[in-house]
Design a protein around this motif. Structure first.
Motif, mmCIF file in Angstrom:
data_model
loop_
_atom_site.group_PDB
_atom_site.id
_atom_site.type_symbol
_atom_site.label_atom_id
_atom_site.label_comp_id
_atom_site.label_asym_id
_atom_site.label_seq_id
_atom_site.Cartn_x
_atom_site.Cartn_y
_atom_site.Cartn_z
ATOM 1 N N ALA A 1 0.833 -1.201 0.000
ATOM 2 C CA ALA A 1 0.000 0.000 0.000
ATOM 3 C C ALA A 1 0.871 1.256 0.000
ATOM 4 O O ALA A 1 0.550 2.244 -0.674
ATOM 5 N N ALA A 2 1.948 1.231 0.756
ATOM 6 C CA ALA A 2 2.858 2.380 0.789
ATOM 7 C C ALA A 2 3.397 2.676 -0.603
ATOM 8 O O ALA A 2 3.461 3.833 -1.036
ATOM 9 N N LEU A 3 3.769 1.627 -1.322
ATOM 10 C CA LEU A 3 4.392 1.798 -2.635
ATOM 11 C C LEU A 3 3.376 2.050 -3.742
ATOM 12 O O LEU A 3 3.689 2.739 -4.723
ATOM 13 N N ASN A 4 2.171 1.511 -3.614
ATOM 14 C CA ASN A 4 1.180 1.604 -4.690
ATOM 15 C C ASN A 4 0.111 2.667 -4.463
ATOM 16 O O ASN A 4 -0.311 3.344 -5.414
ATOM 17 N N SER A 5 -0.336 2.816 -3.228
ATOM 18 C CA SER A 5 -1.482 3.690 -2.962
ATOM 19 C C SER A 5 -1.087 5.062 -2.437
ATOM 20 O O SER A 5 -1.895 5.991 -2.497
ATOM 21 N N ILE A 6 0.129 5.200 -1.913
ATOM 22 C CA ILE A 6 0.552 6.467 -1.329
ATOM 23 C C ILE A 6 1.718 7.091 -2.090
ATOM 24 O O ILE A 6 1.648 8.256 -2.516
ATOM 25 N N GLU A 7 2.788 6.350 -2.316
ATOM 26 C CA GLU A 7 4.000 6.948 -2.885
ATOM 27 C C GLU A 7 3.793 7.605 -4.248
ATOM 28 O O GLU A 7 4.307 8.717 -4.475
ATOM 29 N N PRO A 8 3.074 6.985 -5.197
ATOM 30 C CA PRO A 8 2.942 7.644 -6.502
ATOM 31 C C PRO A 8 2.330 9.035 -6.418
ATOM 32 O O PRO A 8 2.721 9.936 -7.168
ATOM 33 N N HIS A 9 1.408 9.236 -5.493
ATOM 34 C CA HIS A 9 0.729 10.519 -5.388
ATOM 35 C C HIS A 9 1.602 11.554 -4.676
ATOM 36 O O HIS A 9 1.577 12.740 -5.021
ATOM 37 N N ILE A 10 2.386 11.107 -3.711
ATOM 38 C CA ILE A 10 3.343 12.011 -3.080
ATOM 39 C C ILE A 10 4.430 12.395 -4.076
ATOM 40 O O ILE A 10 4.831 13.564 -4.171
ATOM 41 N N MET A 11 4.916 11.432 -4.837
ATOM 42 C CA MET A 11 5.952 11.724 -5.825
ATOM 43 C C MET A 11 5.423 12.622 -6.936
ATOM 44 O O MET A 11 6.173 13.423 -7.499
ATOM 45 N N PHE B 1 -5.320 15.467 -4.474
ATOM 46 C CA PHE B 1 -5.503 14.019 -4.465
ATOM 47 C C PHE B 1 -4.575 13.356 -3.458
ATOM 48 O O PHE B 1 -4.963 12.407 -2.766
ATOM 49 N N ALA B 2 -3.338 13.853 -3.359
ATOM 50 C CA ALA B 2 -2.413 13.296 -2.369
ATOM 51 C C ALA B 2 -2.955 13.492 -0.958
ATOM 52 O O ALA B 2 -2.890 12.577 -0.119
ATOM 53 N N GLN B 3 -3.506 14.663 -0.696
ATOM 54 C CA GLN B 3 -4.073 14.916 0.624
ATOM 55 C C GLN B 3 -5.254 13.999 0.903
ATOM 56 O O GLN B 3 -5.456 13.547 2.038
ATOM 57 N N HIS B 4 -6.032 13.711 -0.134
ATOM 58 C CA HIS B 4 -7.156 12.776 0.022
ATOM 59 C C HIS B 4 -6.656 11.392 0.431
ATOM 60 O O HIS B 4 -7.211 10.762 1.343
ATOM 61 N N ARG B 5 -5.602 10.923 -0.232
ATOM 62 C CA ARG B 5 -5.050 9.620 0.108
ATOM 63 C C ARG B 5 -4.464 9.615 1.521
ATOM 64 O O ARG B 5 -4.592 8.636 2.270
ATOM 65 N N LEU B 6 -3.799 10.691 1.893
ATOM 66 C CA LEU B 6 -3.210 10.769 3.223
ATOM 67 C C LEU B 6 -4.285 10.821 4.303
ATOM 68 O O LEU B 6 -4.104 10.272 5.395
ATOM 69 N N ALA B 7 -5.396 11.466 4.004
ATOM 70 C CA ALA B 7 -6.510 11.477 4.958
ATOM 71 C C ALA B 7 -7.055 10.065 5.159
ATOM 72 O O ALA B 7 -7.383 9.664 6.289
ATOM 73 N N SER B 8 -7.141 9.307 4.076
ATOM 74 C CA SER B 8 -7.595 7.912 4.182
ATOM 75 C C SER B 8 -6.618 7.093 5.017
ATOM 76 O O SER B 8 -7.028 6.248 5.827
ATOM 77 N N LEU B 9 -5.328 7.343 4.820
ATOM 78 C CA LEU B 9 -4.317 6.631 5.597
ATOM 79 C C LEU B 9 -4.431 6.990 7.077
ATOM 80 O O LEU B 9 -4.368 6.111 7.945
ATOM 81 N N ALA B 10 -4.595 8.272 7.371
ATOM 82 C CA ALA B 10 -4.723 8.702 8.763
ATOM 83 C C ALA B 10 -5.924 8.060 9.430
ATOM 84 O O ALA B 10 -5.862 7.638 10.591
ATOM 85 N N ASN B 11 -7.026 7.952 8.698
ATOM 86 C CA ASN B 11 -8.223 7.315 9.254
ATOM 87 C C ASN B 11 -8.008 5.831 9.492
ATOM 88 O O ASN B 11 -8.513 5.268 10.464
ATOM 89 N N ALA B 12 -7.247 5.196 8.596
ATOM 90 C CA ALA B 12 -6.956 3.769 8.779
ATOM 91 C C ALA B 12 -6.045 3.555 9.985
ATOM 92 O O ALA B 12 -6.188 2.578 10.726
ATOM 93 N N VAL C 1 8.036 6.595 2.866
ATOM 94 C CA VAL C 1 7.230 7.282 1.855
ATOM 95 C C VAL C 1 6.734 8.627 2.391
ATOM 96 O O VAL C 1 6.823 9.656 1.716
ATOM 97 N N LEU C 2 6.244 8.654 3.615
ATOM 98 C CA LEU C 2 5.728 9.888 4.194
ATOM 99 C C LEU C 2 6.829 10.931 4.381
ATOM 100 O O LEU C 2 6.561 12.136 4.348
ATOM 101 N N ARG C 3 8.063 10.476 4.561
ATOM 102 C CA ARG C 3 9.180 11.406 4.744
ATOM 103 C C ARG C 3 9.542 12.143 3.448
ATOM 104 O O ARG C 3 10.276 13.138 3.490
ATOM 105 N N LYS D 1 5.731 18.335 4.261
ATOM 106 C CA LYS D 1 4.731 19.393 4.289
ATOM 107 C C LYS D 1 3.343 18.907 3.891
ATOM 108 O O LYS D 1 2.337 19.549 4.202
ATOM 109 N N LEU D 2 3.293 17.775 3.202
ATOM 110 C CA LEU D 2 1.990 17.196 2.853
ATOM 111 C C LEU D 2 1.357 16.481 4.041
ATOM 112 O O LEU D 2 0.133 16.284 4.073
ATOM 113 N N VAL D 3 2.177 16.079 4.991
ATOM 114 C CA VAL D 3 1.698 15.276 6.123
ATOM 115 C C VAL D 3 1.240 16.232 7.217
ATOM 116 O O VAL D 3 2.001 16.609 8.116
#
Length: 211
Positions: free
Chosen positions: A102-112, A137-148, A170-172, A176-178
């Motif tokens: 999930a880190a590599l597929n669902s979060i990293e591409p949007h942060i990158m 969109f990255a913030q949307h994914r990060l919000a989902s991660l925070a909720n999980a 990935v979050l590092r 500033k997005l986190v």
């Protein structure tokens, strides 16, 4: 002896971010000694290196004639020798693998994507147009991660795993997005681990030695 490849030099903004840090951290968590094969600029494009890493990236992992590339694959390989990274319990092991992917597929591409448009292509007109949508969109994914994550210390509850290692790296990439306090505390918690400090110091030490 395990050998991993790393760069001899990178620009200041990349120090502490190059992806060999993920593998160093996993090796430190697993208690496995290793050495580094430092690449000079251009070494990654030479035929002998491309034969091992077809995309010319770092790191590669070498041990007893075996070679692996891609940090996800390498961390999972190391995890086979570390209950800290991949628990013995089959269900917990599957969940750790799930979060690593999930880190590599669902979060990293949007942060990158945000990093690319705001750092590497900031002056391009297309990047100026793409930037707000990419960030949203990255913030949307990060919000989902925070909720999980919720109020748990780690993604699978009370236990740190390879999934947390990968997610933290990935979050590092773009602190500033986190903005969610739960994710900020999570990153601080994971990077406070002694194994991370040793890995980070080792990467920075290689850069200092090369200076």
């Amino acid at each position: 002896m395990i050998t991993i490849s790393a760069f001899h030099w990178v620009p200041p903004f990349a120090k502490g971010q190059v992806r060999d840090l993920r593998v160093r951290w996993a090796l430190e968590e697993a208690g496995l000694p290793y050495r580094t094969r430092l690449l000079e600029q251009g070494d990654q494009d030479k035929p002998d290196y491309r034969a091992l890493q077809p995309f010319g990236q770092v790191p590669i992992f070498e041990e007893d004639g075996r070679v692996l590339f891609e940090t996800g694959a390498i961390v999972l390989h190391i995890g086979e020798r570390s209950e800290t990274l991949l628990p013995n319990d089959a269900a917990a092991r599957a969940r750790a693998t799930q979060w690593l992917i999930a880190a590599l597929n669902s979060i990293e591409p949007h942060i990158m994507n945000v990093a690319a448009v705001e750092l590497f292509y900031a002056g391009e007109e297309w990047a100026k147009l793409r930037g707000p949508g990419a960030r949203e969109f990255a913030q949307h994914r990060l919000a989902s991660l925070a909720n999980a994550l919720g109020d748990r210390p780690y993604l699978d509850g009370d236990r740190f795993t390879a999934g947390d290692l990968m997610m933290t790296t990935v979050l590092r990439i773009a602190p500033k997005l986190v903005t969610d306090a739960r994710l900020q505390a999570y990153v601080e918690r994971c990077t406070a681990r002694p194994a991370f400090a040793r890995a980070y110091d080792a990467q920075m030490g290689d850069f200092r030695d090369a200076a």
